[in-house]
Design a protein around this motif. Structure first.
Motif, PDB file in Angstrom:
ATOM      1  N   TYR A  60       0.847  -1.181   0.000  1.00  0.00           N
ATOM      2  CA  TYR A  60       0.000   0.000   0.000  1.00  0.00           C
ATOM      3  C   TYR A  60       0.893   1.245   0.000  1.00  0.00           C
ATOM      4  CZ  TYR A  60      -3.904  -2.995   1.458  1.00  0.00           C
ATOM      5  OH  TYR A  60      -4.881  -3.963   1.532  1.00  0.00           O
ATOM      6  N   PRO A  61       0.373   2.394  -0.430  1.00  0.00           N
ATOM      7  CA  PRO A  61       1.173   3.631  -0.373  1.00  0.00           C
ATOM      8  C   PRO A  61       1.671   3.947   1.034  1.00  0.00           C
ATOM      9  CG  PRO A  61      -0.723   3.955  -1.793  1.00  0.00           C
ATOM     10  CD  PRO A  61      -0.900   2.600  -1.161  1.00  0.00           C
ATOM     11  N   GLY A  62       0.837   3.691   2.050  1.00  0.00           N
ATOM     12  CA  GLY A  62       1.270   3.955   3.417  1.00  0.00           C
ATOM     13  C   GLY A  62       2.471   3.125   3.828  1.00  0.00           C
ATOM     14  N   ASP A  63       2.565   1.907   3.286  1.00  0.00           N
ATOM     15  CA  ASP A  63       3.696   1.029   3.609  1.00  0.00           C
ATOM     16  C   ASP A  63       5.014   1.633   3.145  1.00  0.00           C
ATOM     17  OD1 ASP A  63       1.649  -0.677   4.343  1.00  0.00           O
ATOM     18  OD2 ASP A  63       1.847  -1.959   2.571  1.00  0.00           O
ATOM     19  N   VAL A  64       5.007   2.165   1.922  1.00  0.00           N
ATOM     20  CA  VAL A  64       6.256   2.674   1.356  1.00  0.00           C
ATOM     21  C   VAL A  64       6.601   4.047   1.920  1.00  0.00           C
ATOM     22  CG1 VAL A  64       6.037   1.294  -0.744  1.00  0.00           C
ATOM     23  CG2 VAL A  64       5.102   3.615  -0.707  1.00  0.00           C
ATOM     24  N   LEU A  65       5.590   4.869   2.193  1.00  0.00           N
ATOM     25  CA  LEU A  65       5.864   6.182   2.787  1.00  0.00           C
ATOM     26  C   LEU A  65       6.447   6.025   4.191  1.00  0.00           C
ATOM     27  CD1 LEU A  65       2.732   8.227   1.652  1.00  0.00           C
ATOM     28  CD2 LEU A  65       5.068   8.379   0.759  1.00  0.00           C
ATOM     29  N   ALA A  66       5.876   5.105   4.960  1.00  0.00           N
ATOM     30  CA  ALA A  66       6.420   4.837   6.294  1.00  0.00           C
ATOM     31  C   ALA A  66       7.836   4.284   6.201  1.00  0.00           C
ATOM     32  CB  ALA A  66       5.515   3.855   7.040  1.00  0.00           C
ATOM     33  N   GLY A  67       8.062   3.421   5.219  1.00  0.00           N
ATOM     34  CA  GLY A  67       9.398   2.863   5.041  1.00  0.00           C
ATOM     35  C   GLY A  67      10.432   3.928   4.728  1.00  0.00           C
ATOM     36  N   LEU A  68      10.104   4.823   3.806  1.00  0.00           N
ATOM     37  CA  LEU A  68      11.022   5.919   3.477  1.00  0.00           C
ATOM     38  C   LEU A  68      11.327   6.760   4.712  1.00  0.00           C
ATOM     39  CD1 LEU A  68       9.562   7.162   0.061  1.00  0.00           C
ATOM     40  CD2 LEU A  68      11.679   5.857   0.401  1.00  0.00           C
ATOM     41  N   ALA A  69      10.289   7.056   5.492  1.00  0.00           N
ATOM     42  CA  ALA A  69      10.469   7.897   6.675  1.00  0.00           C
ATOM     43  C   ALA A  69      11.333   7.211   7.732  1.00  0.00           C
ATOM     44  CB  ALA A  69       9.105   8.260   7.268  1.00  0.00           C
ATOM     45  N   ILE A  70      11.102   5.930   7.956  1.00  0.00           N
ATOM     46  CA  ILE A  70      11.888   5.197   8.950  1.00  0.00           C
ATOM     47  C   ILE A  70      13.349   5.123   8.524  1.00  0.00           C
ATOM     48  CG2 ILE A  70      12.282   2.908   9.959  1.00  0.00           C
ATOM     49  CD1 ILE A  70       9.190   2.573   9.921  1.00  0.00           C
ATOM     50  N   GLY A  71      13.586   4.782   7.263  1.00  0.00           N
ATOM     51  CA  GLY A  71      14.964   4.693   6.792  1.00  0.00           C
ATOM     52  C   GLY A  71      15.686   6.016   6.908  1.00  0.00           C
ATOM     53  N   ALA A  72      15.028   7.100   6.482  1.00  0.00           N
ATOM     54  CA  ALA A  72      15.655   8.424   6.552  1.00  0.00           C
ATOM     55  C   ALA A  72      15.895   8.834   8.001  1.00  0.00           C
ATOM     56  CB  ALA A  72      14.773   9.449   5.846  1.00  0.00           C
ATOM     57  N   ALA A  73      14.933   8.537   8.878  1.00  0.00           N
ATOM     58  CA  ALA A  73      15.078   8.916  10.287  1.00  0.00           C
ATOM     59  C   ALA A  73      16.262   8.212  10.943  1.00  0.00           C
ATOM     60  CB  ALA A  73      13.789   8.593  11.043  1.00  0.00           C
TER      61      ALA A  73
END
Length: 213
Positions: free
Chosen positions: A151-164
Motif C-alpha cells: 500500500y502507499p502507506g507502507d512505502v511512505l512509512a518505510g522511506l520515513a523510517i529509513g531516513a530517520a
C-alpha cells in the motif's frame, strides 16, 4: 476503517488501475521493484569512492550511510511484526499483482526503508549523489505499489523510517565517526583502502579527478 486507511486503500486502487492501463511499464517497473536494491548498493559504493579524497567528515558520512542501511532494516523488523499488516493481495484478491506473492508482512516496506536510509545517508556525503538516491528511492517506493506488493502507506512509512535512522544516527555519532575517520587516515596500513591512488602525471591526474556523477 479510519479515514487514513480509506485514503491508503483508495490511493492503492488508483495506482493499481494505472498499472492495468500501462502494460508498457510492467517490465521496467517489475525489474526495478525486484532488483533495484542493486542500484542502491552501487550508489553507496560510489559514495565511498568519492569520500576517499574528501574530508574526514565526508568519509565518516559515507561509512555511516552503509551502516545506516543495515541498521534501518534491522530497526524495521520489530515494527513490521508489531503492525502485522497483510499484503494488499491478501484482502483484495482481484487486484493486478505483477510479482510473486509473498507471505511476508506489508507495513512498513523493507525496500523503502533501505531506499530511504540510502538516500538520506548519501545526502550527508554529496548533495548531487544524494539527490540521485532520493529520485531512486521515490521510484522504488512507487514501483513497490505499482506491482501490487504494498500500500502507499507502507512505502511512505518505510522511506520515513529509513531516513530517520540515517539522520538521527548521524547526529548522534558524527563526532566519534569523524574522529575515527581522521585517525584511520593516519594509519599507513589503511592508506590503500582510504586514499585514492596518486597518478604520476598531470594528465592522468586531470582525467582521474572525479569518480561518479
Amino acid at each position: 476503517m479510519s479515514g487514513i486507511s480509506r485514503l491508503n486503500h483508495r490511493l492503492f486502487d488508483d495506482v493499481n488501475t494505472f498499472a492495468r492501463n500501462t502494460g508498457w511499464l510492467h517490465t521496467p517497473l517489475v525489474d526495478y521493484a525486484k532488483d533495484g536494491v542493486v542500484l542502491f548498493g552501487l550508489l553507496l559504493i560510489v559514495g565511498l569512492l568519492r569520500s576517499r579524497r574528501g574530508s574526514a567528515r565526508t568519509l565518516a558520512a559515507a561509512v555511516w550511510a552503509c551502516i545506516a542501511v543495515l541498521l534501518a532494516v534491522a530497526v524495521n523488523q520489530p515494527i513490521v511484526h508489531a503492525a502485522h499488516e497483510a499484503r494488499p493481495y491478501t484482502g483484495h484478491p482481484n487486484i493486478l499483482v505483477l510479482v510473486a506473492r509473498s507471505a511476508d508482512l506489508s507495513f512498513p516496506s523493507d525496500h523503502s526503508v533501505m531506499a530511504g536510509a540510502t538516500a538520506a545517508g548519501l545526502l550527508l556525503v554529496s548533495r548531487k549523489l544524494g539527490l540521485v538516491a532520493v529520485v531512486a528511492a521515490l521510484l522504488m517506493a512507487f514501483a513497490r505499489v505499482y506491482v501490487g506488493a504494498h500500500y502507499p502507506g507502507d512505502v511512505l512509512a518505510g522511506l520515513a523510517i529509513g531516513a530517520a535512522v540515517a539522520i538521527l544516527g548521524w547526529l548522534l555519532l558524527r563526532v566519534p565517526l569523524t574522529r575515527a575517520a581522521a585517525w584511520s587516515r593516519d594509519q599507513p596500513r589503511l592508506q590503500p583502502l582510504l586514499v585514492a591512488k596518486t597518478w604520476h602525471t598531470d594528465g592522468a591526474a586531470a582525467s582521474g579527478s572525479d569518480v561518479g556523477p
